[in-house]
Design a protein around this motif. Structure first.
Motif, PDB file in Angstrom:
ATOM      1  N   GLY A   5       9.128   4.681   0.804  1.00 10.36           N
ATOM      2  CA  GLY A   5       7.743   4.252   0.974  1.00 10.36           C
ATOM      3  C   GLY A   5       6.786   5.431   0.928  1.00 10.36           C
ATOM      4  N   VAL A   6       7.166   6.525   1.562  1.00 11.50           N
ATOM      5  CA  VAL A   6       6.332   7.730   1.547  1.00 11.50           C
ATOM      6  C   VAL A   6       6.259   8.286   0.131  1.00 11.50           C
ATOM      7  CG1 VAL A   6       6.148  10.107   2.382  1.00 11.50           C
ATOM      8  CG2 VAL A   6       6.774   8.273   3.964  1.00 11.50           C
ATOM      9  N   GLN A   8       6.689   6.635  -2.686  1.00 10.85           N
ATOM     10  CA  GLN A   8       5.903   5.697  -3.509  1.00 10.85           C
ATOM     11  C   GLN A   8       4.412   5.871  -3.226  1.00 10.85           C
ATOM     12  OE1 GLN A   8       6.710   1.577  -2.761  1.00 10.85           O
ATOM     13  NE2 GLN A   8       5.555   0.901  -4.543  1.00 10.85           N
ATOM     14  N   ARG A   9       4.073   6.027  -1.945  1.00  8.72           N
ATOM     15  CA  ARG A   9       2.676   6.243  -1.566  1.00  8.72           C
ATOM     16  C   ARG A   9       2.154   7.544  -2.174  1.00  8.72           C
ATOM     17  NH1 ARG A   9       0.560   7.289   4.499  1.00  8.72           N
ATOM     18  NH2 ARG A   9       1.654   9.202   4.041  1.00  8.72           N
ATOM     19  N   GLY A  10       3.006   8.575  -2.162  1.00  8.69           N
ATOM     20  CA  GLY A  10       2.621   9.855  -2.750  1.00  8.69           C
ATOM     21  C   GLY A  10       2.387   9.748  -4.246  1.00  8.69           C
ATOM     22  N   GLU A  12       1.561   7.002  -5.886  1.00  4.26           N
ATOM     23  CA  GLU A  12       0.362   6.183  -6.072  1.00  4.26           C
ATOM     24  C   GLU A  12      -0.896   7.022  -5.873  1.00  4.26           C
ATOM     25  OE1 GLU A  12      -1.042   3.081  -3.075  1.00  4.26           O
ATOM     26  OE2 GLU A  12       0.042   1.869  -4.562  1.00  4.26           O
ATOM     27  N   PHE A  13      -0.898   7.841  -4.807  1.00  2.00           N
ATOM     28  CA  PHE A  13      -2.057   8.684  -4.548  1.00  2.00           C
ATOM     29  C   PHE A  13      -2.218   9.743  -5.641  1.00  2.00           C
ATOM     30  CE2 PHE A  13      -4.288  12.310  -2.777  1.00  2.00           C
ATOM     31  CZ  PHE A  13      -5.443  11.700  -2.310  1.00  2.00           C
ATOM     32  N   TRP A  50      -6.224  10.869   1.449  1.00  2.00           N
ATOM     33  CA  TRP A  50      -4.767  10.884   1.584  1.00  2.00           C
ATOM     34  C   TRP A  50      -4.355  10.468   2.998  1.00  2.00           C
ATOM     35  CZ3 TRP A  50      -0.203  10.329  -0.146  1.00  2.00           C
ATOM     36  CH2 TRP A  50       0.902  10.779   0.563  1.00  2.00           C
ATOM     37  N   TRP A  53      -4.887   6.705   3.260  1.00  2.00           N
ATOM     38  CA  TRP A  53      -4.619   6.089   1.966  1.00  2.00           C
ATOM     39  C   TRP A  53      -4.434   4.576   2.052  1.00  2.00           C
ATOM     40  CZ3 TRP A  53      -5.983   6.276  -2.588  1.00  2.00           C
ATOM     41  CH2 TRP A  53      -5.298   5.643  -3.621  1.00  2.00           C
ATOM     42  N   ARG A  54      -3.812   4.081   3.107  1.00  2.00           N
ATOM     43  CA  ARG A  54      -3.626   2.624   3.221  1.00  2.00           C
ATOM     44  C   ARG A  54      -4.969   1.909   3.207  1.00  2.00           C
ATOM     45  NH1 ARG A  54       0.799   3.252   7.763  1.00  2.00           N
ATOM     46  NH2 ARG A  54       2.602   3.557   6.423  1.00  2.00           N
ATOM     47  N   ARG A  57      -6.909   2.645  -0.449  1.00  2.00           N
ATOM     48  CA  ARG A  57      -6.416   1.916  -1.619  1.00  2.00           C
ATOM     49  C   ARG A  57      -6.809   0.453  -1.596  1.00  2.00           C
ATOM     50  NH1 ARG A  57       0.054   1.679  -0.550  1.00  2.00           N
ATOM     51  NH2 ARG A  57      -0.045  -0.054   0.904  1.00  2.00           N
ATOM     52  N   GLU A  58      -7.139  -0.093  -0.427  1.00  2.00           N
ATOM     53  CA  GLU A  58      -7.603  -1.477  -0.312  1.00  2.00           C
ATOM     54  C   GLU A  58      -9.110  -1.593  -0.553  1.00  2.00           C
ATOM     55  OE1 GLU A  58      -5.530  -4.041   0.054  1.00  2.00           O
ATOM     56  OE2 GLU A  58      -3.879  -2.594   0.062  1.00  2.00           O
TER      57      GLU A  58
END
Length: 177
Positions: A5-6, A8-10, A12-13, A50, A53-54, A57-58
């Motif tokens: 998850g981290v 994937q988040r990285g 995406e960012f 960053w 980010w949650r 991104r929304e």
């Protein structure tokens, strides 16, 4: 699983940062006028993006969130810097405002337009930035700036009228020269 998850988040960012950094820098540079300061403000805004980010991104327009954050950081910087200026030095404010002004080639915009944009009041520059550069609608711009849609329309109208007048005077000068 947690590391995925981290990661994937990285990723995406990273994609967001790569796709948005130049546009955000260009817009902050138009508003601030100092390339080095604009780069610092955008870096700070992306750092905050960053860490949040949650939430970012929304957001309907994450790039606008970054620009707004950078411009808010500039206001905070300006307030701190303003307190540091001595009253005994009347040229300090002039030196501060004129330091390392951005070249229009850096922005990819016409020099006369950049000069006219810098002469607009801050709120009008913000509205122009969000409505024209980010192509946000009135409601999204109002929500982002924390003002009513009618106020957005008024600022946009005044800014465009000022820009038309200024750019017309620039073109008249070119014709008579």
């Amino acid at each position: 699983m947690r590391y995925w998850g981290v990661e994937q988040r990285g990723q995406e960012f990273t994609k967001f940062y790569t796709a948005s950094k130049d546009d955000c820098l260009r817009i902050v540079l138009v508003n601030v006028g100092d390339r080095q300061l604009a780069e610092d403000l955008v870096a700070e805004a992306f750092t905050r993006a960053w860490t949040s980010w949650r939430k970012v991104r929304e957001h309907p327009v994450p790039r606008a969130w970054v620009v707004r954050t950078a411009l808010n950081a500039h206001v905070s910087w300006w307030r701190r810097r303003r307190r540091e200026l001595t009253v005994d030095d009347p040229t300090a404010l002039t030196r501060l405002e004129g330091s390392q002004l951005a070249r229009s080639a850096d922005l990819g915009l016409d020099q006369a337009l950049v000069a006219a944009l810098r002469m607009l009041p801050l709120r009008q520059r913000e509205v122009i930035t969000l409505r024209v550069f980010f192509d946000l609608d009135t409601d999204a711009t109002a929500k982002l700036l924390g003002i009513s849609p009618g106020t957005v329309g008024a600022h946009l109208h005044r800014a465009l009228a000022t820009l038309r007048t200024q750019t017309q005077s620039f073109s008249d000068q070119e014709v008579t020269s």
